[in-house]
Enzyme design. Structure first.
Site, short mmCIF file in Angstrom:
data_model
loop_
_atom_site.label_atom_id
_atom_site.label_comp_id
_atom_site.label_asym_id
_atom_site.label_seq_id
_atom_site.Cartn_x
_atom_site.Cartn_y
_atom_site.Cartn_z
CB CYS A 79 -0.99 -0.04 1.16
SG CYS A 79 -2.30 1.21 0.98
CG HIS A 185 -4.26 -3.00 2.56
ND1 HIS A 185 -3.30 -2.64 3.47
CD2 HIS A 185 -4.84 -1.85 2.15
CE1 HIS A 185 -3.29 -1.33 3.62
NE2 HIS A 185 -4.21 -0.82 2.83
CD GLU A 187 -2.44 -5.79 4.98
OE1 GLU A 187 -2.64 -4.61 5.27
OE2 GLU A 187 -1.88 -6.15 3.92
#
Length: 203
Positions: A79, A185, A187
């Site tokens: 990001c 992202h 994650e």
């Protein structure tokens, strides 16, 4: 050993948890003198570009990340962390970045949109692979990830390993030898994101 650069920009718990889920140990590191001890490095980030560079420069973390990249070991920017890899950003005026990938970071140009779209670009969107890379091993040619950003990178196509469409096509993943960057992202992107994290851990 995987290090996560801790420079007080963003919640890092989800990044650590994602590595744990794929069976990889990742450690938060706030001491720039210790970065060279790691085999791989993650540069995360949430927030404003200028603030992030200021935090990195405060204790010499910027130079430590640049030195790590020069060692040839894998580095992944996520990001805002991806955006910091570039030479500069126009967010709140011109700010110099780490300069590890030629290019700059610009705001979405709403004049190019053919209909109204909200900024920031937030939510699930498709990443279209531009070339083969170990980072995307085992994933479909095109796959969905979770995005949250108002600025995007502009660079030569030779560095683009992924592109995404939001109003127009923009670069959403990059690679310059051992240096990788991804705008969404991983994650927060469920199975597809965890696969990217697992692939990076295996590099």
């Amino acid at each position: 050993m995987i290090g996560i650069v801790d420079y007080h920009m963003g919640n890092l718990a989800s990044v650590i948890n994602a590595f744990a889920k794929v069976g990889a140990d990742a450690t938060l590191e706030s001491d720039p003198t210790k970065l060279s001890q790691y085999d791989k490095l993650i540069l995360p980030g949430v927030g404003a570009y200028g603030d992030a560079m200021e935090h990195l420069k405060k204790n010499g973390m910027d130079e430590a990340v640049i030195a790590f990249a020069a060692s040839g070991k894998p580095l992944l920017g996520i990001c805002l962390g991806m955006q910091l890899l570039f030479e500069s950003s126009e967010e709140f005026g011109e700010t110099q970045g780490l300069g590890l990938i030629p290019g700059k970071v610009v705001a979405f140009d709403e004049s190019k949109f053919d209909h109204h779209l909200k900024i920031p670009h937030m939510g699930w969107n498709e990443l279209f692979q531009q070339k083969e890379t170990a980072l995307f091993d085992g994933l479909d040619k095109d796959f969905y990830l979770y995005f949250v950003h108002s600025y995007h990178a502009v660079c030569d196509d030779k560095y683009a390993i992924g592109k995404t469409h939001y109003g127009y096509e923009f670069v959403s993943a990059v690679q310059n030898n051992n240096i990788y960057g991804i705008q969404p992202h991983p994650e927060k992107s469920h199975e597809n994101g965890l696969k990217i994290i697992e692939n990076f851990a295996k590099l």
